[in-house]
Design a protein around this motif. Structure first.
Motif, short mmCIF file in Angstrom:
data_model
loop_
_atom_site.label_atom_id
_atom_site.label_comp_id
_atom_site.label_asym_id
_atom_site.label_seq_id
_atom_site.Cartn_x
_atom_site.Cartn_y
_atom_site.Cartn_z
N THR A 126 0.83 -1.20 0.00
CA THR A 126 0.00 0.00 0.00
C THR A 126 0.87 1.25 0.00
OG1 THR A 126 -0.16 -0.08 2.42
CG2 THR A 126 -1.94 -1.13 1.15
N GLY A 127 2.18 1.06 -0.01
CA GLY A 127 3.09 2.19 -0.05
C GLY A 127 4.53 1.74 0.02
N GLY A 128 5.41 2.66 -0.27
CA GLY A 128 6.84 2.37 -0.22
C GLY A 128 7.51 2.81 -1.49
N GLU A 129 8.65 3.48 -1.33
CA GLU A 129 9.44 3.95 -2.48
C GLU A 129 10.90 3.75 -2.16
OE1 GLU A 129 9.96 5.14 -6.18
OE2 GLU A 129 7.95 5.17 -5.34
N PRO A 130 11.61 2.94 -2.89
CA PRO A 130 11.17 2.17 -4.07
C PRO A 130 10.15 1.09 -3.69
CG PRO A 130 13.40 1.55 -3.42
CD PRO A 130 13.00 2.69 -2.54
N THR A 131 9.54 0.50 -4.71
CA THR A 131 8.51 -0.52 -4.50
C THR A 131 9.09 -1.68 -3.69
OG1 THR A 131 7.49 0.08 -6.60
CG2 THR A 131 6.91 -2.07 -5.67
N PRO A 132 8.41 -2.04 -2.59
CA PRO A 132 8.91 -3.14 -1.74
C PRO A 132 8.76 -4.51 -2.40
CG PRO A 132 7.25 -1.80 -0.60
CD PRO A 132 7.23 -1.39 -2.02
N THR A 133 9.61 -5.43 -1.98
CA THR A 133 9.45 -6.84 -2.35
C THR A 133 8.70 -7.53 -1.22
OG1 THR A 133 11.57 -7.42 -1.36
CG2 THR A 133 11.57 -6.91 -3.70
N LEU A 134 7.86 -8.50 -1.59
CA LEU A 134 7.05 -9.22 -0.62
C LEU A 134 7.55 -10.65 -0.46
CD1 LEU A 134 3.50 -8.07 -1.81
CD2 LEU A 134 4.83 -7.19 0.13
N THR A 135 7.64 -11.11 0.78
CA THR A 135 7.99 -12.49 1.08
C THR A 135 7.05 -13.01 2.16
OG1 THR A 135 9.65 -11.79 2.70
CG2 THR A 135 10.44 -12.27 0.48
N TRP A 136 6.83 -14.33 2.14
CA TRP A 136 6.02 -14.98 3.16
C TRP A 136 6.90 -15.85 4.03
CZ3 TRP A 136 1.05 -14.27 4.55
CH2 TRP A 136 0.22 -13.59 3.67
N VAL A 137 6.65 -15.85 5.34
CA VAL A 137 7.36 -16.71 6.29
C VAL A 137 6.34 -17.34 7.24
CG1 VAL A 137 9.52 -15.39 6.18
CG2 VAL A 137 7.79 -14.81 7.91
N VAL B 42 2.61 -22.71 -2.90
CA VAL B 42 2.82 -22.04 -4.18
C VAL B 42 2.85 -20.54 -3.92
CG1 VAL B 42 1.89 -21.66 -6.49
CG2 VAL B 42 1.61 -23.90 -5.39
N LEU B 43 3.95 -19.89 -4.31
CA LEU B 43 4.10 -18.44 -4.13
C LEU B 43 4.04 -17.76 -5.48
CD1 LEU B 43 7.03 -18.46 -1.56
CD2 LEU B 43 4.66 -17.85 -1.11
N ASN B 44 3.27 -16.67 -5.54
CA ASN B 44 3.17 -15.88 -6.76
C ASN B 44 3.04 -14.42 -6.34
OD1 ASN B 44 2.80 -14.88 -9.30
ND2 ASN B 44 0.76 -15.75 -9.58
N GLY B 45 4.17 -13.72 -6.32
CA GLY B 45 4.17 -12.34 -5.83
C GLY B 45 3.79 -12.32 -4.37
N GLY B 46 2.75 -11.58 -4.03
CA GLY B 46 2.29 -11.50 -2.65
C GLY B 46 1.23 -12.53 -2.31
N THR B 47 1.01 -13.50 -3.19
CA THR B 47 -0.02 -14.52 -2.97
C THR B 47 0.62 -15.84 -2.59
OG1 THR B 47 -1.47 -13.44 -4.58
CG2 THR B 47 -1.98 -15.72 -4.03
N LEU B 48 0.13 -16.41 -1.49
CA LEU B 48 0.60 -17.71 -1.01
C LEU B 48 -0.58 -18.66 -1.04
CD1 LEU B 48 2.75 -18.51 2.06
CD2 LEU B 48 0.48 -19.49 1.93
N THR B 49 -0.41 -19.81 -1.68
CA THR B 49 -1.47 -20.82 -1.75
C THR B 49 -0.96 -22.13 -1.17
OG1 THR B 49 -2.43 -19.79 -3.72
CG2 THR B 49 -3.05 -22.08 -3.28
N ILE B 50 -1.78 -22.72 -0.30
CA ILE B 50 -1.48 -24.05 0.24
C ILE B 50 -2.60 -24.97 -0.22
CG2 ILE B 50 -1.07 -25.46 2.29
CD1 ILE B 50 -0.38 -22.85 3.79
N PRO B 51 -2.30 -25.87 -1.17
CA PRO B 51 -3.33 -26.81 -1.63
C PRO B 51 -3.46 -27.97 -0.63
CG PRO B 51 -1.30 -27.14 -2.86
CD PRO B 51 -1.06 -25.99 -1.91
N ALA B 52 -4.64 -28.47 -0.46
CA ALA B 52 -4.89 -29.63 0.40
C ALA B 52 -4.23 -29.47 1.77
CB ALA B 52 -4.43 -30.91 -0.29
N ILE B 53 -4.70 -28.50 2.53
CA ILE B 53 -4.10 -28.19 3.83
C ILE B 53 -4.30 -29.33 4.82
CG2 ILE B 53 -6.11 -27.04 4.87
CD1 ILE B 53 -4.03 -24.80 5.68
N THR B 54 -3.34 -29.51 5.71
CA THR B 54 -3.41 -30.51 6.78
C THR B 54 -3.17 -29.81 8.12
OG1 THR B 54 -1.04 -31.04 6.81
CG2 THR B 54 -2.42 -32.25 5.23
N SER B 55 -3.38 -30.54 9.20
CA SER B 55 -3.17 -29.96 10.53
C SER B 55 -1.70 -29.56 10.73
CB SER B 55 -3.63 -30.92 11.62
OG SER B 55 -2.94 -32.15 11.52
#
Length: 136
Positions: free
Chosen positions: A38-49, A60-73
């Protein structure tokens, strides 16, 4: 004529998660977490942890989107999106994933006589692979 404009403008990163907190899901469902700058100059990089351990291997990571298929406990826990542009402190937003547990326990009371002071209890455990309940 060609003109150039130089700017020394910088700004710390800011982000927003487009998910609820907590996220409650059933085992086997796919889940998608979305993080946007929503802000930042230069444009920030996004990571998931993940707060404990690494992200699941199936993530599966795609930019700022994180997908977990078939989630388990095993995939439950706190996930954080971090934005960094080396200006000021990184921005961090987190959400908790709760995976429902499918356990059904039936408890029934049996009184064998009116003289019994402490009733006897039996517990029946049902398992998705069992054909009949097992009494313990």
């Amino acid at each position: 004529m060609v003109s150039f404009k130089l700017s020394n403008k910088t700004a710390s990163p800011s982000i927003k998660l487009l998910v609820d907190d907590p996220i409650v899901v059933n085992p086997g469902e796919a889940i998608t977490l979305v993080c946007v700058t929503t802000g930042g100059e230069p444009t920030p990089t996004l990571t998931w942890v993940r707060s404990i351990g690494n992200l699941p291997e199936k993530t599966v990571l795609n930019g700022g989107t994180l997908t977990i298929p078939a989630i388990t406990s095993d995939d439950a826990g706190t996930y954080s999106c971090i934005a960094n542009n080396n200006v000021g402190n990184p921005a961090k937003k987190s959400t908790n994933i709760i995976v429902r547990d499918l356990v059904v326990v039936l408890l029934s009371q049996r009184i064998y006589s009116t003289l019994d002071i402490v009733p006897n209890y039996s517990t029946e455990w049902f398992n998705q692979y069992a054909t009949s309940p097992t009494e313990h």
